[in-house]
Design a protein around this motif. Sequence first.
Motif, PDB file in Angstrom:
ATOM      1  N   LEU A 173      -7.890  18.664  10.870  1.00 47.40           N
ATOM      2  CA  LEU A 173      -9.313  18.514  11.539  1.00 47.40           C
ATOM      3  C   LEU A 173      -9.184  17.107  12.280  1.00 47.40           C
ATOM      4  CD1 LEU A 173      -9.983  20.772   9.920  1.00 47.40           C
ATOM      5  CD2 LEU A 173     -12.170  19.636   9.452  1.00 47.40           C
ATOM      6  N   LYS A 174      -8.537  16.056  11.841  1.00 50.25           N
ATOM      7  CA  LYS A 174      -8.254  15.023  12.452  1.00 50.25           C
ATOM      8  C   LYS A 174      -7.302  15.093  13.768  1.00 50.25           C
ATOM      9  CE  LYS A 174      -7.681   9.918  11.800  1.00 50.25           C
ATOM     10  NZ  LYS A 174      -7.363   8.948  10.807  1.00 50.25           N
ATOM     11  N   SER A 175      -6.379  15.734  13.540  1.00 49.66           N
ATOM     12  CA  SER A 175      -5.616  16.130  14.557  1.00 49.66           C
ATOM     13  C   SER A 175      -6.274  16.748  15.755  1.00 49.66           C
ATOM     14  CB  SER A 175      -4.396  16.886  14.568  1.00 49.66           C
ATOM     15  OG  SER A 175      -3.543  17.267  15.635  1.00 49.66           O
ATOM     16  N   TYR A 176      -6.982  17.808  15.498  1.00 47.80           N
ATOM     17  CA  TYR A 176      -7.789  18.495  16.370  1.00 47.80           C
ATOM     18  C   TYR A 176      -9.102  17.756  17.007  1.00 47.80           C
ATOM     19  CZ  TYR A 176     -10.808  22.271  18.284  1.00 47.80           C
ATOM     20  OH  TYR A 176     -11.550  23.057  19.237  1.00 47.80           O
ATOM     21  N   LEU A 177      -9.402  16.885  16.415  1.00 49.01           N
ATOM     22  CA  LEU A 177     -10.686  15.825  16.937  1.00 49.01           C
ATOM     23  C   LEU A 177     -10.091  14.965  17.854  1.00 49.01           C
ATOM     24  CD1 LEU A 177     -12.720  15.174  13.709  1.00 49.01           C
ATOM     25  CD2 LEU A 177     -13.676  16.174  15.795  1.00 49.01           C
ATOM     26  N   TRP A 178      -8.698  14.491  17.726  1.00 49.30           N
ATOM     27  CA  TRP A 178      -8.176  13.662  18.550  1.00 49.30           C
ATOM     28  C   TRP A 178      -7.669  14.246  19.801  1.00 49.30           C
ATOM     29  CZ3 TRP A 178      -8.375   8.716  19.056  1.00 49.30           C
ATOM     30  CH2 TRP A 178      -8.574   7.835  18.003  1.00 49.30           C
ATOM     31  N   ARG A 179      -7.529  15.568  19.796  1.00 46.37           N
ATOM     32  CA  ARG A 179      -7.264  16.415  20.911  1.00 46.37           C
ATOM     33  C   ARG A 179      -8.240  16.925  21.787  1.00 46.37           C
ATOM     34  NH1 ARG A 179      -5.074  20.978  19.325  1.00 46.37           N
ATOM     35  NH2 ARG A 179      -5.006  20.665  17.281  1.00 46.37           N
ATOM     36  N   ARG A 180      -9.290  17.320  20.972  1.00 52.67           N
ATOM     37  CA  ARG A 180     -10.360  17.968  21.712  1.00 52.67           C
ATOM     38  C   ARG A 180     -11.755  17.291  21.658  1.00 52.67           C
ATOM     39  NH1 ARG A 180      -9.245  23.645  22.244  1.00 52.67           N
ATOM     40  NH2 ARG A 180      -6.992  23.710  22.617  1.00 52.67           N
ATOM     41  N   GLY A 181     -11.920  16.314  20.678  1.00 56.73           N
ATOM     42  CA  GLY A 181     -13.150  15.695  20.620  1.00 56.73           C
ATOM     43  C   GLY A 181     -13.622  14.664  21.818  1.00 56.73           C
ATOM     44  N   ALA A 182     -14.681  14.215  21.906  1.00 60.05           N
ATOM     45  CA  ALA A 182     -15.234  13.517  22.824  1.00 60.05           C
ATOM     46  C   ALA A 182     -16.219  12.152  22.284  1.00 60.05           C
ATOM     47  CB  ALA A 182     -16.141  14.081  23.981  1.00 60.05           C
ATOM     48  N   LEU A 183     -15.880  11.200  22.981  1.00 57.74           N
ATOM     49  CA  LEU A 183     -16.925   9.892  22.498  1.00 57.74           C
ATOM     50  C   LEU A 183     -17.831   9.809  23.364  1.00 57.74           C
ATOM     51  CD1 LEU A 183     -16.644   7.493  20.569  1.00 57.74           C
ATOM     52  CD2 LEU A 183     -16.196   6.370  22.669  1.00 57.74           C
ATOM     53  N   GLY A 232     -15.875  20.722  18.499  1.00 54.71           N
ATOM     54  CA  GLY A 232     -16.195  22.158  18.312  1.00 54.71           C
ATOM     55  C   GLY A 232     -16.545  22.485  16.990  1.00 54.71           C
ATOM     56  N   GLU A 233     -17.810  22.334  16.425  1.00 52.96           N
ATOM     57  CA  GLU A 233     -17.984  22.500  14.876  1.00 52.96           C
ATOM     58  C   GLU A 233     -17.561  23.715  14.455  1.00 52.96           C
ATOM     59  OE1 GLU A 233     -22.147  22.816  12.912  1.00 52.96           O
ATOM     60  OE2 GLU A 233     -21.805  20.975  13.643  1.00 52.96           O
ATOM     61  N   GLU A 234     -17.795  24.953  15.260  1.00 50.86           N
ATOM     62  CA  GLU A 234     -17.386  26.129  14.567  1.00 50.86           C
ATOM     63  C   GLU A 234     -15.787  26.462  14.587  1.00 50.86           C
ATOM     64  OE1 GLU A 234     -19.210  29.230  17.136  1.00 50.86           O
ATOM     65  OE2 GLU A 234     -20.972  28.720  16.804  1.00 50.86           O
ATOM     66  N   ALA A 235     -15.319  25.858  15.756  1.00 50.37           N
ATOM     67  CA  ALA A 235     -13.792  25.900  15.749  1.00 50.37           C
ATOM     68  C   ALA A 235     -13.395  25.096  14.342  1.00 50.37           C
ATOM     69  CB  ALA A 235     -13.121  25.351  16.699  1.00 50.37           C
ATOM     70  N   LEU A 236     -13.762  23.961  14.084  1.00 49.70           N
ATOM     71  CA  LEU A 236     -13.312  23.040  12.967  1.00 49.70           C
ATOM     72  C   LEU A 236     -13.535  23.815  11.687  1.00 49.70           C
ATOM     73  CD1 LEU A 236     -14.274  19.761  14.478  1.00 49.70           C
ATOM     74  CD2 LEU A 236     -12.043  20.532  13.831  1.00 49.70           C
ATOM     75  N   ILE A 237     -14.858  24.304  11.380  1.00 48.48           N
ATOM     76  CA  ILE A 237     -15.222  25.119  10.206  1.00 48.48           C
ATOM     77  C   ILE A 237     -14.227  26.278   9.948  1.00 48.48           C
ATOM     78  CG2 ILE A 237     -16.764  26.472   9.100  1.00 48.48           C
ATOM     79  CD1 ILE A 237     -18.947  24.407  10.417  1.00 48.48           C
ATOM     80  N   PHE A 254     -17.310  31.790   0.707  1.00 49.14           N
ATOM     81  CA  PHE A 254     -16.749  30.468   0.976  1.00 49.14           C
ATOM     82  C   PHE A 254     -17.234  29.694   2.176  1.00 49.14           C
ATOM     83  CE2 PHE A 254     -13.147  27.860   2.738  1.00 49.14           C
ATOM     84  CZ  PHE A 254     -12.977  26.884   1.738  1.00 49.14           C
ATOM     85  N   LEU A 255     -17.654  30.364   3.201  1.00 50.43           N
ATOM     86  CA  LEU A 255     -18.080  30.028   4.816  1.00 50.43           C
ATOM     87  C   LEU A 255     -19.211  28.972   4.227  1.00 50.43           C
ATOM     88  CD1 LEU A 255     -17.871  29.883   7.387  1.00 50.43           C
ATOM     89  CD2 LEU A 255     -19.369  31.867   7.683  1.00 50.43           C
ATOM     90  N   PRO A 256     -20.378  29.256   3.496  1.00 45.90           N
ATOM     91  CA  PRO A 256     -21.376  28.227   3.552  1.00 45.90           C
ATOM     92  C   PRO A 256     -20.875  27.100   2.561  1.00 45.90           C
ATOM     93  CG  PRO A 256     -21.664  29.855   1.949  1.00 45.90           C
ATOM     94  CD  PRO A 256     -20.747  30.211   3.042  1.00 45.90           C
ATOM     95  N   MET A 257     -19.755  26.984   1.792  1.00 44.83           N
ATOM     96  CA  MET A 257     -19.228  25.897   1.268  1.00 44.83           C
ATOM     97  C   MET A 257     -18.453  25.290   2.216  1.00 44.83           C
ATOM     98  SD  MET A 257     -17.774  27.733  -2.205  1.00 44.83           S
ATOM     99  CE  MET A 257     -18.873  28.747  -3.371  1.00 44.83           C
ATOM    100  N   ALA A 258     -17.604  25.758   2.984  1.00 45.20           N
ATOM    101  CA  ALA A 258     -16.897  25.110   3.994  1.00 45.20           C
ATOM    102  C   ALA A 258     -17.859  24.481   5.058  1.00 45.20           C
ATOM    103  CB  ALA A 258     -16.081  26.135   4.900  1.00 45.20           C
ATOM    104  N   GLU A 259     -18.933  24.905   5.521  1.00 38.64           N
ATOM    105  CA  GLU A 259     -19.838  24.352   6.435  1.00 38.64           C
ATOM    106  C   GLU A 259     -20.482  23.002   5.692  1.00 38.64           C
ATOM    107  OE1 GLU A 259     -22.819  27.526   7.067  1.00 38.64           O
ATOM    108  OE2 GLU A 259     -21.601  28.480   8.883  1.00 38.64           O
ATOM    109  N   ASP A 260     -20.746  23.190   4.340  1.00 33.04           N
ATOM    110  CA  ASP A 260     -21.272  21.895   3.472  1.00 33.04           C
ATOM    111  C   ASP A 260     -20.323  20.803   3.555  1.00 33.04           C
ATOM    112  OD1 ASP A 260     -22.975  20.388   2.008  1.00 33.04           O
ATOM    113  OD2 ASP A 260     -21.748  21.058   0.300  1.00 33.04           O
ATOM    114  N   ALA A 261     -19.053  21.352   3.277  1.00 34.50           N
ATOM    115  CA  ALA A 261     -17.954  20.315   3.157  1.00 34.50           C
ATOM    116  C   ALA A 261     -17.935  19.626   4.374  1.00 34.50           C
ATOM    117  CB  ALA A 261     -16.509  21.068   2.791  1.00 34.50           C
ATOM    118  N   PHE A 262     -17.833  20.479   5.645  1.00 36.14           N
ATOM    119  CA  PHE A 262     -17.650  19.835   6.893  1.00 36.14           C
ATOM    120  C   PHE A 262     -18.901  18.905   7.372  1.00 36.14           C
ATOM    121  CE2 PHE A 262     -18.124  19.765  11.641  1.00 36.14           C
ATOM    122  CZ  PHE A 262     -17.174  19.219  11.975  1.00 36.14           C
TER     123      PHE A 262
END
Length: 687
Positions: A173-183, A232-237, A254-262
């Motif tokens: 997830l951190k790698s994805y954020l660095w590539r696709r995230g924005a400040l 991109g929250e959906e992509a990360l979850i 598991f999906l709601p658990m993943a959403e909560d974790a994220f």
Amino acid sequence: MTIGRILAGEFHIAPEQMDATLKLLDEGNTVPFIARYRKEVTGGIEDETLRKIEDRKKELEKVEDRRQTVLNTIESQGKLTEELKAAIDTTWDMQVLEDLYRPYKPKRRTRATDAMEKGLGPLAENFLSDASLKDFEDAVDAFEGLEREEILPGVSDIVAEAVANDAKVRRLLKSYLWRRGALITEEGKEANPAYAMYGDFTAPLKDVKNHNILAINRGEAEGAVKVKIQCGEEALISMIVQVAGPSEEKRAAFLPMAEDAFKRLLFPSLEREIRRDLKERAEADAIEVFAQNLKPLLLMPPLGHYVVLGLDPGYRTGCKVAVVDENGKFLDNAVIYPAPPKARVEEAKKIIERLVLKHGVKFISIGSGTASYETEQFVSNLIEEKHWDVAYAVVSEDGASIYSASELGIEEFPDLDVTVRGAISIARRLQDPLAELVKIEPRHIGVGQYQHDLDKKALDDRLQGVVEGAVNEVGVDINSASPSLLRFVAGIGPNLAKNIVAYRESEGAFKNRREIKKVKGLGEKAFEQSAGFLRIQNGENILDRTGVHPESYDLAELILREESLTDEEKEKLAGAGAFTVEDIRKELEKPGRDPRGDTEDVGLRRSALTMEELVPGLELEGVVKNVVDFGAFIDIGVKKEGLLHISKMKGKRNTAIYNLLKVGDRMKVVIEKVDKERGRISLDIKE
């Protein structure tokens, strides 16, 4: 893999050469000594690279120490598997190591720990295992002591925390954020025009500039800017589900658990990590900017041994004047008011004329601070009016006020006012910039950006290395240097510096380098490290005024009579090493030569420009005063420095500006635009 092999790979140096270099460092040799006198061992590694190797070695040693703590802690819990141990043993990245340790680290009470205390851990393990959904449902039904409505949320909390602590998930997830995230930034509660551009600012994380990060962080601290990372929250979850999710039939559960974790655990944690990484990267870059600018400032050419009149400009309190002799000794002082509001110009002229004639002043040093422009105009007009053979220079006065009120300033001139000490410092900065600037903490020398926002220890450590490198590159006259300068000589330090001065005050000037060993506390190791950098200008041996180390005097003697050597002596010279012999030859060409340049390189002036004379297209010669990420500030002889934007570096967009310009560079520039109202001057490069 050993630390030596890692460093060899990172610095592209042969492993054997790196091992030899590390051995020299481990033996207590200083960087300047290794860089100058052990080139045959290192292959000629320069001092800046040696410092980076030394710093990186310390970082890797911290990882190694931390690794042992992590292994011991996990093993004491009985949870150290072979696979986990292998992953821990093979990483040299501190963040990766901490991610691997995260699930086993003692932590504060969480919702998951509450659920674990209720005995729900086995149910969470069941859910994440290969067991079927029916098996999990049956286990829930069979659990005693809690209602189903309490069991399932507890299991969800445990699973969410396990997912958030999964090292593989975090890295992905951190790698994805660095590539696709924005400040993203927006205006905060405390509106401030200084941060107007960050009221609505967006930049990809991978592209955001370091100076933007530092400005945003400062604005956030002042409440003027609000900051967040957009993703991109959906992509990360979805990634979490794919990487950490259980069997297909459990995905819906598991999906709601993943959403909560994220949302509750992972993203806030990763956002803090990324913000921290951005801050560290920006601060490291800013520190490097400071270091790159500081060294050429320290190595500015000295005027030399001349009487100098120093002017510390001011408006209301007047312009402080001090005269120093050829060796920087204080001679005289006064206060003049050549600028508004008092503007007692004629009186000021008479005072300066008296001091110039009385002391035979040929050079004037003007501080660059408040009222500098008006003071320069006054001096320029006076020189023209009196037809004097006098030149002046404008010098940076950053840190002069700090020196004048410091313990060192008081110790040097206990009977003088702080304002006079400041003027003395400005005069001495023209005579020998290095000798005077070492008296000030480097971070107070204004050649960086955002230095007051940076980690003080990291900045000071880096800049101390720059000062040490500059001092040893130039060399120090042991018979005239102050303790402030001597302490930066390799192997000396503050205490030995004071002992050296005490020795020469009681025993007289040093006559040769051998005599240095008589200084109290200066043993063989300190002598080895320092001797080549300590010069004796009028000693018994001409080699004592050079950078030739005493250990190589016999080789220098052979080179001096090279044409009459015996075969045995020729063989000895040939086996001495190419680096050593070349360095000795250079020293013998000009014994005692100052590598900083000559008087004509100081940047003296006899007349000044006015803002009114600046028009687009005017060609001028300027001096680089500061280099920052977005360009360079150039002194062109008027009140304001001009900005040469990095975009003007035509054809060199992919080259760091610090590789193109440095403080002190002289260059031809062209006036592009003058905004007199805001006092801004835009420059271009003269083709």
